[in-house]
Write an enzyme that holds these catalytic residues in place. Structure first.
Site, PDB file in Angstrom:
ATOM      1  N   HIS A   1      43.668  49.068  50.539  1.00 14.48           N
ATOM      2  CA  HIS A   1      43.750  49.658  49.198  1.00 14.48           C
ATOM      3  C   HIS A   1      43.515  51.179  49.190  1.00 14.48           C
ATOM      4  O   HIS A   1      44.305  51.934  48.636  1.00 14.48           O
ATOM      5  CB  HIS A   1      42.737  49.008  48.256  1.00 14.48           C
ATOM      6  CG  HIS A   1      42.862  47.522  48.173  1.00 14.48           C
ATOM      7  ND1 HIS A   1      44.073  46.886  48.103  1.00 14.48           N
ATOM      8  CD2 HIS A   1      41.932  46.542  48.141  1.00 14.48           C
ATOM      9  CE1 HIS A   1      43.866  45.580  48.028  1.00 14.48           C
ATOM     10  NE2 HIS A   1      42.581  45.355  48.060  1.00 14.48           N
TER      11      HIS A   1
ATOM     12  N   ASP B   1      38.215  45.247  54.520  1.00 12.54           N
ATOM     13  CA  ASP B   1      38.545  44.591  53.259  1.00 12.54           C
ATOM     14  C   ASP B   1      39.141  45.563  52.243  1.00 12.54           C
ATOM     15  O   ASP B   1      39.987  45.169  51.434  1.00 12.54           O
ATOM     16  CB  ASP B   1      37.262  43.962  52.674  1.00 12.54           C
ATOM     17  CG  ASP B   1      37.555  42.995  51.543  1.00 12.54           C
ATOM     18  OD1 ASP B   1      38.431  42.142  51.734  1.00 12.54           O
ATOM     19  OD2 ASP B   1      36.921  43.101  50.477  1.00 12.54           O
TER      20      ASP B   1
ATOM     21  N   LYS C   1      49.469  48.378  40.230  1.00 10.79           N
ATOM     22  CA  LYS C   1      48.751  48.830  39.030  1.00 10.79           C
ATOM     23  C   LYS C   1      49.535  49.942  38.341  1.00 10.79           C
ATOM     24  O   LYS C   1      50.077  50.829  38.997  1.00 10.79           O
ATOM     25  CB  LYS C   1      47.346  49.325  39.402  1.00 10.79           C
ATOM     26  CG  LYS C   1      46.408  48.188  39.768  1.00 10.79           C
ATOM     27  CD  LYS C   1      45.045  48.708  40.124  1.00 10.79           C
ATOM     28  CE  LYS C   1      44.114  47.590  40.529  1.00 10.79           C
ATOM     29  NZ  LYS C   1      43.613  46.795  39.403  1.00 10.79           N
TER      30      LYS C   1
ATOM     31  N   LYS D   1      30.178  47.460  47.204  1.00 13.65           N
ATOM     32  CA  LYS D   1      29.867  46.329  46.321  1.00 13.65           C
ATOM     33  C   LYS D   1      28.463  46.537  45.756  1.00 13.65           C
ATOM     34  O   LYS D   1      27.661  47.256  46.328  1.00 13.65           O
ATOM     35  CB  LYS D   1      29.907  45.036  47.116  1.00 13.65           C
ATOM     36  CG  LYS D   1      31.278  44.787  47.705  1.00 13.65           C
ATOM     37  CD  LYS D   1      31.595  43.331  47.757  1.00 13.65           C
ATOM     38  CE  LYS D   1      33.020  43.095  48.163  1.00 13.65           C
ATOM     39  NZ  LYS D   1      33.944  43.130  47.030  1.00 13.65           N
TER      40      LYS D   1
END
Ligand code: NAP
Length: 484
Positions: A240, A235, A182, A331
């Site tokens: 990340h 995840d 990014k 989420k």
């Protein structure tokens, strides 16, 4: 101001899993955008490979549809799209058997840059690596690209690393974490190491704490069964968030080279303290106004998997001693926000009479939406009435600041694929980094599994469980707002 695009060397890129979701949604649309920008040489070739029995025309049609759907291609791009598709081939292949390998060997050129993208389940990585060699396709300079998840714990990550290392040197292996591609993430390094302003303040003398947030509004629907075996820690945090933490906290590398940067990131991971259980909050979303709860989405009514995690970490080194790093990801949250916020300490003393408010400089690096940065500074409130102070952001949204060049801010995948062709591994994870990240994560996961920890529920569309707010309140701090 048009950006300068430097064409890469010609290449053959084989995409194993060329019919899959990732190839259709990200990889091929990304390559098309590179083609449009003029970066892809006219004699470069892309070869899709999967088991499906497609011919060239069938595959080209599939990818044309995908690019029109996911690639932002406009009607006026039709001529370019047709040209791009001419550079696209397909060959049926079975990673687990011998079918198709001879044909592939006859297609791939040995005298150009060769890259093999393993866009398939990790269980196939070893088979692909082995067959690329047994069929004499790979050379000493070929590159392989692998996707997350890279293992589900230290043991499986080591096994995956070994299955690749048996056939390829580390300098040939590109482990993708698309967060690193990014624009803002790279800008984080430019800001830190390209300006005299920030680096002197980048330590425990001036920084109060750092917050890293990756909040999503979507739930796990569609990949619920997969996600339920993973959870937010595996995840998102292990890869990340950990990568973002490394980039914000690492020491300046001696130069911006692949191993120099990755050596410094590795030192950060190895300096991470074990997190105590009361500094971790796990959550699971409940049904909200416009969606079902996690257990319904995951099709597991007794699931204890977390869809949210917040934690306080510390880095045991000279620079960061005593500075908390708060990480949170979830989420079905209130809004979709990814940002890193460096919150500086209060002024020790205010010279302005009556100014009792706490003013803080905050450098916020936004990954999405509106990629950019803002620096909160304190100024005088305009108008008469004495020296009343207010905090305002000095905002740089890349799309506004860079004009036409902001188009380059679109997708991390295309940048990373071009880095593979250029042979630049700086933005890819090294095997030892991935293993160190699992070595830190494993005991935390094992800890809550041994305790049969039940995640706290949070309402879908909220900011997460109440306990996550308490994690900071206890320290006299608060999370930044999840702005819409
Ligand atoms: P997918 O949609 O299930 O696609 C899998 C691909 O592998 C298909 O093209 C399939 O085609 C091919 N395949 C399966 N078995 C094969 C075999 N024995 N030999 C050759 N090809 C075989 O999966 P995906 O979502 O694209 O994901 C690919 C990888 O990227 C996975 O490791 C995933 O975890 C990772 N990833 C995906 C995303 C994403 O957004 N999708 C994001 C991050 C990471 P055939 O059935 O025709 O063989």
């Amino acid at each position: 101001m048009a950006s300068r695009v430097i064409p890469v060397e010609t290449f053959d890129l084989v995409i194993f899993g060329g019919t899959g979701d990732l190839a259709r949604r990200k990889i091929l649309p990304g390559l098309f955008r590179r083609f449009l920008s003029g970066q892809m040489p006219a004699d470069a070739r892309i070869i899709g490979a999967a088991r499906s029995d497609l011919d060239q025309a069938g595959y080209r049609q599939m990818i044309k549809d995908a690019i029109l759907e996911f690639g932002g291609a406009e009607k006026e791009d039709a001529v370019c799209l047709a040209k791009f598709l001419e550079q696209l081939n397909y060959t049926p292949i079975d990673a687990k058997g011998e079918a198709g390998w001879k044909a592939l060997a006859g297609m791939v050129r040995r005298d150009v840059v060769q890259a093999f993208y393993f866009s398939v389940a990790p269980s196939l990585f070893g088979d692909l690596a082995a067959r690329l060699h047994s069929h004499n396709i790979a050379t000493e300079t070929s590159r392989i690209v692998v996707e997350k998840p890279f293992g589900r714990d230290l043991e499986t990550a080591k096994a995956l690393n070994k299955s690749l290392a048996d056939h390829f040197d580390e300098s040939q292996i590109y482990r993708i974490d698309h967060y690193l591609g990014k624009e803002t993430v790279q800008n984080l390094m430019a800001v830190r190491f390209g300006n005299v302003l920030f680096e002197p303040l980048w330590n425990n003398h001036y920084v109060d704490h750092i917050q890293i947030t990756v909040a999503e509004t979507v739930g796990v629907g569609g990949r619920g069964a997969y996600y339920d075996r993973s959870g937010a820690m595996r995840d998102m945090v292990q890869n990340h968030l950990m990568q973002l933490l490394c980039l914000i906290a690492m020491e300046p590398p001696s130069q911006f080279g692949a191993d120099e940067v990755r050596d410094e990131k590795l030192k950060v991971i190895r300096a991470l303290q074990n997190v105590e259980s009361h500094h971790i909050v796990r959550g699971q979303y409940d049904a909200g106004k416009d969606g079902d709860g996690y257990r319904h989405d995951a099709e597991n009514p007794r699931s204890f998997t977390e869809s949210f995690i917040a934690m306080r970490c510390h880095i045991n080194n000279w620079r960061w001693a005593g500075v908390p790093f708060y990480l949170r990801t979830g989420k079905r949250m209130k809004s979709r926000v990814s940002e890193i916020a460096v919150v500086f300490k209060d002024l020790g003393h205010s010279i302005f009479e009556g100014d009792e408010k706490r003013h803080r400089n905050i450098l916020a690096i936004r990954l999405q939406p509106n990629e950019g940065m803002d620096l909160q500074v304190t100024i005088k409130e305009p108008g008469p009435g004495g020296m009343r102070l207010i905090d305002v952001p000095l905002d740089m949204t890349f799309a506004e600041a860079l004009g036409d060049d902001a188009e380059d801010v679109t997708d991390a995948y295309e940048r990373l694929i071009m880095d593979v062709i250029r042979g630049n591994q700086t933005l890819f994870m090294r095997g030892d980094e991935v293993e160190a990240a699992w070595a830190w994560t494993d005991p935390l996961i094992q800890g809550w599994e041994a305790r049969n920890d039940v995640p706290k529920t949070y309402e879908a569309g909220s900011t997460g469980p109440e306990d996550a707010q308490m994690l900071l309140h206890r320290d006299g701090r608060r999370w930044r707002d999840l702005k819409v």
